[in-house]
Design an enzyme around this catalytic site. Structure first.
Site, PDB file in Angstrom:
ATOM      1  N   HIS A 218      -0.419  -6.288  -5.239  1.00 12.06           N
ATOM      2  CA  HIS A 218      -0.494  -5.754  -6.607  1.00 12.06           C
ATOM      3  C   HIS A 218      -0.768  -6.838  -7.662  1.00 12.06           C
ATOM      4  O   HIS A 218       0.116  -7.345  -8.323  1.00 12.06           O
ATOM      5  CB  HIS A 218       0.702  -4.895  -6.976  1.00 12.06           C
ATOM      6  CG  HIS A 218       2.062  -5.382  -6.614  1.00 12.06           C
ATOM      7  ND1 HIS A 218       2.523  -6.654  -6.898  1.00 12.06           N
ATOM      8  CD2 HIS A 218       3.095  -4.730  -6.016  1.00 12.06           C
ATOM      9  CE1 HIS A 218       3.767  -6.768  -6.485  1.00 12.06           C
ATOM     10  NE2 HIS A 218       4.140  -5.630  -5.945  1.00 12.06           N
ATOM     11  N   ASP A 250      -2.288   2.700 -12.613  1.00  7.30           N
ATOM     12  CA  ASP A 250      -1.580   3.838 -13.212  1.00  7.30           C
ATOM     13  C   ASP A 250      -1.505   3.750 -14.727  1.00  7.30           C
ATOM     14  O   ASP A 250      -0.876   4.594 -15.372  1.00  7.30           O
ATOM     15  CB  ASP A 250      -0.173   3.960 -12.627  1.00  7.30           C
ATOM     16  CG  ASP A 250       0.701   2.741 -12.908  1.00  7.30           C
ATOM     17  OD1 ASP A 250       0.176   1.720 -13.419  1.00  7.30           O
ATOM     18  OD2 ASP A 250       1.906   2.804 -12.597  1.00  7.30           O
ATOM     19  N   GLY A 251      -2.147   2.733 -15.321  1.00  2.56           N
ATOM     20  CA  GLY A 251      -2.103   2.564 -16.764  1.00  2.56           C
ATOM     21  C   GLY A 251      -0.823   1.934 -17.262  1.00  2.56           C
ATOM     22  O   GLY A 251      -0.683   1.677 -18.466  1.00  2.56           O
ATOM     23  N   ASP A 275       1.679   1.919  -4.567  1.00  2.00           N
ATOM     24  CA  ASP A 275       3.036   1.360  -4.654  1.00  2.00           C
ATOM     25  C   ASP A 275       4.025   2.481  -5.021  1.00  2.00           C
ATOM     26  O   ASP A 275       5.007   2.271  -5.731  1.00  2.00           O
ATOM     27  CB  ASP A 275       3.114   0.226  -5.680  1.00  2.00           C
ATOM     28  CG  ASP A 275       4.355  -0.657  -5.498  1.00  2.00           C
ATOM     29  OD1 ASP A 275       5.008  -0.563  -4.438  1.00  2.00           O
ATOM     30  OD2 ASP A 275       4.687  -1.412  -6.434  1.00  2.00           O
TER      31      ASP A 275
END
Length: 390
Positions: A218, A250-251, A275
């Site tokens: 990530h 996901d913003g 995640d």
């Protein structure tokens, strides 16, 4: 052997978008593809025919970093795994690597053995991902600090034995004592080493990649930021051509403009991951991530006793949709990041991530708003819940 044809589709595969296309499944594999009405030559009375009505048909999504959904975690045993996977599969994820969070050695050995058994029984489960326990305290995120430790050769041997060839990926901090040796040991066992939850410098990260680490966990989260005099792990990944960079689109975890920068800086090497934790498809409330309390508000998961982000409530169809509508990627770019790129990252580019003949008959039918209409995995249509966006 069952046969199915999906026709009149906007086919998105292998970086190309093709109109009025069709795909034929035979058993668990793609048999042939084409365009126009030529599909009729391949159909007989026993063929199941689906009209895509011009909607997007993509390879099945592959999530190499996810922890759970539907109120449960992959750490909670076989029944919980089945419950969580049902949610992700309804959102287009046809193949999954099951991520396990940091814990004591004995517990992880048990969980790896469970996933190994499941992997042998269910081809849609690709194996396990150990996110920890060999990670940095200062960048632990939502991992229990008491569970974190430096790697030893003996512990690694026991983890590998428990996984019995099904450990696909491990996230570790290469700067820890024994970190360099751990990278070499896992690489030698054909496990993809991911740098993450790490205080590693640019040079330390480059050294890990040079030693065989091939994924950045990530990107931007739980690692040093990019600084103009200390570029850190993300920039190290940019300059390591064989490295795949995960991103949680996901913003919340990464701003859309920064996601766009990732795709521009490492074209063809960005893998969308969720995640996702237990709250995915289960709503706001209180949950556990490992042994830590998590509060989910407006779909954002944070540790209850701090502001630390604790995984996501993202699904892969939403990640792809946001990649197009908010990040500004082309549809083929977004789809590749959810299919071909993650397949390659875990060594499955020869049979997953494409709808070319010979590949697995995994596919997702998406409407114009990138909402899932239907999902097929290994040639079978997967059940859809009454309220798939719950």
């Amino acid at each position: 052997m069952s046969r199915r044809i999906i026709h009149s589709a906007t086919l998105v595969s292998d970086g190309v978008q093709s109109e009025n296309a069709w795909v034929e499944f035979s058993g668990e594999s793609v048999a042939s593809t084409g365009s126009g009405d030529s599909w009729r030559e391949h159909a007989d009375a026993a063929t199941i025919v689906t009209d895509a009505e011009g909607d997007f048909l993509t390879p099945g999504f592959i999530d190499i970093h996810s922890h759970g959904a539907n109120g449960v975690s992959f750490d909670d045993g076989p029944e919980a795994i089945a419950t969580a996977l049902a949610a992700h599969r309804s959102h287009g994820t046809t193949r999954s690597v099951l991520s396990l969070i940091s814990d004591c050695h004995e517990y992880l050995v048990e969980r790896l053995a469970e996933v190994a058994d499941l992997t042998r029984r269910d081809p849609l489960v690709l194996g396990s991902h150990l996110e920890g326990p060999f990670i940095d305290q200062g960048f632990r995120g939502a991992h229990n600090p008491a569970a974190l430790r430096s790697p030893t050769a003996t512990e690694i041997e026991q983890l590998l034995a428990a996984a019995d060839g099904t450990l696909r990926q491990i996230t570790l901090a290469p700067e820890l004592p024994g970190g360099a040796e751990a990278v070499a040991q896992f690489v030698a066992a054909d496990v993809r080493v991911a740098v993450g939850h790490t205080a590693a410098t640019y040079a330390e990260t480059r050294a890990a990649f040079d030693a065989g680490a091939s994924i950045l966990t990530h990107a931007f989260n739980a690692m040093r930021e990019i600084h103009h005099r200390a570029p850190g792990p993300v920039a190290a990944a940019f300059h390591s051509p064989g490295v795949t960079l995960e991103v949680i689109n996901d913003g919340v975890h990464v701003h859309p403009d920064v996601v766009k920068m990732l795709f521009a800086s490492a074209p063809g090497r960005i893998a969308l991951v969720t995640d996702a934790m237990a709250a995915t498809c289960a709503g706001d409330g209180h949950y556990l991530l490992g042994s830590l309390d998590v509060t989910v508000t407006d779909g954002v998961a944070r540790l209850s006793d701090s502001d630390a982000i604790a995984g996501s409530t993202l699904t892969m169809d939403a990640a792809v949709r946001r990649a197009v509508t908010e990040v500004g990627l082309s549809v083929p770019q977004a789809v590749a990041a959810a299919t071909a790129v993650p397949a390659r990252a875990i060594g499955r580019s020869g049979d997953l991530g494409s709808l070319a003949p010979g590949f697995a008959a995994d596919a997702v039918l998406l409407d114009a708003d990138f909402k899932v209409r239907a999902v097929w995995a290994a040639g079978r249509e997967l059940p859809r819940p009454e309220h798939p966006d719950a």
